[in-house]
Motif scaffolding. Structure first.
Motif, PDB file in Angstrom:
ATOM      1  N   ASN A 241      -4.126  16.918  28.682  1.00 27.93           N
ATOM      2  CA  ASN A 241      -3.219  18.037  28.408  1.00 27.93           C
ATOM      3  C   ASN A 241      -2.135  17.719  27.383  1.00 27.93           C
ATOM      4  OD1 ASN A 241      -4.457  19.820  30.286  1.00 27.93           O
ATOM      5  ND2 ASN A 241      -3.473  18.672  31.935  1.00 27.93           N
ATOM      6  N   ASP A 242      -2.117  16.478  26.876  1.00 28.72           N
ATOM      7  CA  ASP A 242      -1.053  16.119  25.941  1.00 28.72           C
ATOM      8  C   ASP A 242      -1.591  15.681  24.575  1.00 28.72           C
ATOM      9  OD1 ASP A 242      -2.184  13.756  26.749  1.00 28.72           O
ATOM     10  OD2 ASP A 242      -0.280  12.741  27.182  1.00 28.72           O
ATOM     11  N   ALA A 243      -2.777  16.139  24.241  1.00 27.01           N
ATOM     12  CA  ALA A 243      -3.342  15.834  22.920  1.00 27.01           C
ATOM     13  C   ALA A 243      -2.752  16.791  21.885  1.00 27.01           C
ATOM     14  CB  ALA A 243      -4.863  15.968  22.957  1.00 27.01           C
ATOM     15  N   THR A 244      -2.856  16.411  20.639  1.00 30.05           N
ATOM     16  CA  THR A 244      -2.424  17.272  19.536  1.00 30.05           C
ATOM     17  C   THR A 244      -3.643  18.003  18.995  1.00 30.05           C
ATOM     18  OG1 THR A 244      -0.650  15.753  18.950  1.00 30.05           O
ATOM     19  CG2 THR A 244      -1.368  17.302  17.250  1.00 30.05           C
ATOM     20  N   VAL A 245      -3.552  19.328  18.960  1.00 31.96           N
ATOM     21  CA  VAL A 245      -4.642  20.146  18.423  1.00 31.96           C
ATOM     22  C   VAL A 245      -4.093  20.958  17.259  1.00 31.96           C
ATOM     23  CG1 VAL A 245      -6.340  21.954  18.868  1.00 31.96           C
ATOM     24  CG2 VAL A 245      -5.797  20.294  20.656  1.00 31.96           C
ATOM     25  N   ASN A 246      -4.755  20.823  16.115  1.00 29.05           N
ATOM     26  CA  ASN A 246      -4.416  21.611  14.933  1.00 29.05           C
ATOM     27  C   ASN A 246      -5.574  22.549  14.633  1.00 29.05           C
ATOM     28  OD1 ASN A 246      -1.879  20.384  14.393  1.00 29.05           O
ATOM     29  ND2 ASN A 246      -2.931  18.642  13.487  1.00 29.05           N
ATOM     30  N   TRP A 247      -5.237  23.813  14.363  1.00 31.16           N
ATOM     31  CA  TRP A 247      -6.223  24.854  14.076  1.00 31.16           C
ATOM     32  C   TRP A 247      -6.152  25.204  12.596  1.00 31.16           C
ATOM     33  CZ3 TRP A 247      -9.160  26.798  18.214  1.00 31.16           C
ATOM     34  CH2 TRP A 247      -8.736  26.421  19.483  1.00 31.16           C
ATOM     35  N   TYR A 248      -7.336  25.235  11.942  1.00 31.34           N
ATOM     36  CA  TYR A 248      -7.411  25.483  10.503  1.00 31.34           C
ATOM     37  C   TYR A 248      -8.427  26.591  10.203  1.00 31.34           C
ATOM     38  CZ  TYR A 248      -5.214  20.859  10.126  1.00 31.34           C
ATOM     39  OH  TYR A 248      -4.364  19.789  10.246  1.00 31.34           O
ATOM     40  N   ASN A 249      -8.286  27.194   9.023  1.00 32.43           N
ATOM     41  CA  ASN A 249      -9.326  28.113   8.560  1.00 32.43           C
ATOM     42  C   ASN A 249     -10.259  27.362   7.616  1.00 32.43           C
ATOM     43  OD1 ASN A 249      -7.983  27.940   6.102  1.00 32.43           O
ATOM     44  ND2 ASN A 249      -7.207  30.048   6.157  1.00 32.43           N
ATOM     45  N   SER A 250     -11.203  28.078   6.994  1.00 31.41           N
ATOM     46  CA  SER A 250     -12.198  27.426   6.137  1.00 31.41           C
ATOM     47  C   SER A 250     -11.599  26.848   4.858  1.00 31.41           C
ATOM     48  CB  SER A 250     -13.325  28.397   5.794  1.00 31.41           C
ATOM     49  OG  SER A 250     -12.805  29.536   5.140  1.00 31.41           O
ATOM     50  N   SER A 251     -10.382  27.264   4.494  1.00 33.08           N
ATOM     51  CA  SER A 251      -9.692  26.686   3.340  1.00 33.08           C
ATOM     52  C   SER A 251      -8.808  25.520   3.752  1.00 33.08           C
ATOM     53  CB  SER A 251      -8.823  27.752   2.654  1.00 33.08           C
ATOM     54  OG  SER A 251      -9.619  28.814   2.210  1.00 33.08           O
ATOM     55  N   TRP A 252      -8.873  25.153   4.992  1.00 31.67           N
ATOM     56  CA  TRP A 252      -8.090  24.076   5.594  1.00 31.67           C
ATOM     57  C   TRP A 252      -6.582  24.350   5.549  1.00 31.67           C
ATOM     58  CZ3 TRP A 252     -10.389  21.238   8.995  1.00 31.67           C
ATOM     59  CH2 TRP A 252     -11.777  21.088   8.890  1.00 31.67           C
ATOM     60  N   ASN A 253      -6.248  25.627   5.644  1.00 27.88           N
ATOM     61  CA  ASN A 253      -4.848  26.009   5.827  1.00 27.88           C
ATOM     62  C   ASN A 253      -4.550  25.994   7.317  1.00 27.88           C
ATOM     63  OD1 ASN A 253      -4.272  26.572   3.071  1.00 27.88           O
ATOM     64  ND2 ASN A 253      -5.389  28.497   3.270  1.00 27.88           N
ATOM     65  N   LEU A 254      -3.435  25.411   7.699  1.00 28.84           N
ATOM     66  CA  LEU A 254      -3.060  25.321   9.105  1.00 28.84           C
ATOM     67  C   LEU A 254      -2.734  26.708   9.643  1.00 28.84           C
ATOM     68  CD1 LEU A 254      -2.425  23.377  11.494  1.00 28.84           C
ATOM     69  CD2 LEU A 254      -0.047  23.389  10.674  1.00 28.84           C
ATOM     70  N   LEU A 255      -3.410  27.085  10.741  1.00 26.26           N
ATOM     71  CA  LEU A 255      -3.170  28.377  11.379  1.00 26.26           C
ATOM     72  C   LEU A 255      -2.168  28.257  12.524  1.00 26.26           C
ATOM     73  CD1 LEU A 255      -6.851  29.700  11.614  1.00 26.26           C
ATOM     74  CD2 LEU A 255      -5.181  30.081   9.792  1.00 26.26           C
ATOM     75  N   ALA A 256      -2.310  27.189  13.335  1.00 24.28           N
ATOM     76  CA  ALA A 256      -1.453  27.010  14.508  1.00 24.28           C
ATOM     77  C   ALA A 256      -1.650  25.602  15.047  1.00 24.28           C
ATOM     78  CB  ALA A 256      -1.802  28.042  15.581  1.00 24.28           C
ATOM     79  N   THR A 257      -0.774  25.209  15.955  1.00 18.35           N
ATOM     80  CA  THR A 257      -0.914  23.933  16.647  1.00 18.35           C
ATOM     81  C   THR A 257      -0.793  24.166  18.143  1.00 18.35           C
ATOM     82  OG1 THR A 257       1.450  23.487  16.474  1.00 18.35           O
ATOM     83  CG2 THR A 257       0.054  22.607  14.724  1.00 18.35           C
ATOM     84  N   GLY A 258      -1.500  23.360  18.916  1.00 14.48           N
ATOM     85  CA  GLY A 258      -1.434  23.443  20.370  1.00 14.48           C
ATOM     86  C   GLY A 258      -2.798  23.611  20.986  1.00 14.48           C
TER      87      GLY A 258
END
Length: 195
Positions: free
Chosen positions: A35-52
């Motif tokens: 439950n304490d890992a870092t998750v980064n969410w990206y689109n196909s252009s590798w732009n950061l969408l959100a974290t968590g």
């Protein structure tokens, strides 16, 4: 680390200007929940969408339409990083924003009347070309036309066989998977009086 994507599911339609959930489940090689890992969410252009692990993303109003891949990358100290992805569809909102002639217009019976409707992207206000518009008279179809490059579709209503009285004229559009649009304002109507 292992990351499983819970939401969005593959093939889901995401609409512009809406908040969507980005949910994942993280486990280690022993299938223990992390439950304490870092998750980064990206689109196909590798732009950061959100974290968590569980977060949200507000789809921008001008986001490109069509097929999109959402990637999630997970990391934690002393663990090997990992990633996963899912494909979704980004849809815009289409709307009919005008109809002419104006409400309560009067014409002599037998007069050909041009009915014109305008279809646009509800978020960007840009016209949508080649969008099918159904024209109705008192709820019955009198024909379909597609919009031109300026978003207008027109049809001529031949009133020779019509009696005097009021007629409800409606322009109707539907969601369009070819152009990646759902409708926000699916119809406009006007009342025309023949005398």
């Amino acid at each position: 680390l292992n990351i499983s994507l819970i939401s969005p599911v593959a093939g889901k339609i995401l609409n512009r200007d809406k908040i969507i959930e980005l949910n994942s489940s993280i486990s280690d090689d022993c299938s223990q929940q992390i439950n304490d890992a870092t998750v980064n969410w990206y689109n196909s252009s590798w732009n950061l969408l959100a974290t968590g692990i569980n977060t949200t993303w507000h789809v921008p109003t001008k986001y490109k339409l069509g097929l999109e891949t959402i990637y999630s990358n997970v990391s934690r100290n002393y663990y090997d990083p990992n990633s996963n992805s899912t494909t979704v569809y980004i849809y815009g909102w289409s709307e009919i924003d005008s109809i002419s002639p104006s409400n309560a217009s009067n014409y002599a019976a037998g007069t050909p009347i041009t009915i014109t409707c305008h279809v646009r992207d509800a978020n960007t206000s840009k016209p949508i070309e080649n969008y099918t518009v159904n024209f109705l008279k008192n709820g019955i179809s009198i024909g379909n036309k597609t919009t031109d490059s300026d978003g207008y579709a027109s049809i001529t209503w031949y009133t020779t066989a019509e009696g005097a009285g009021w007629y409800n004229i409606t322009c109707l559009i539907k969601s369009n998977s070819t152009f990646y649009y759902n409708t926000s304002v699916s119809q406009k109507e006007t009342w025309i009086r023949l005398s």
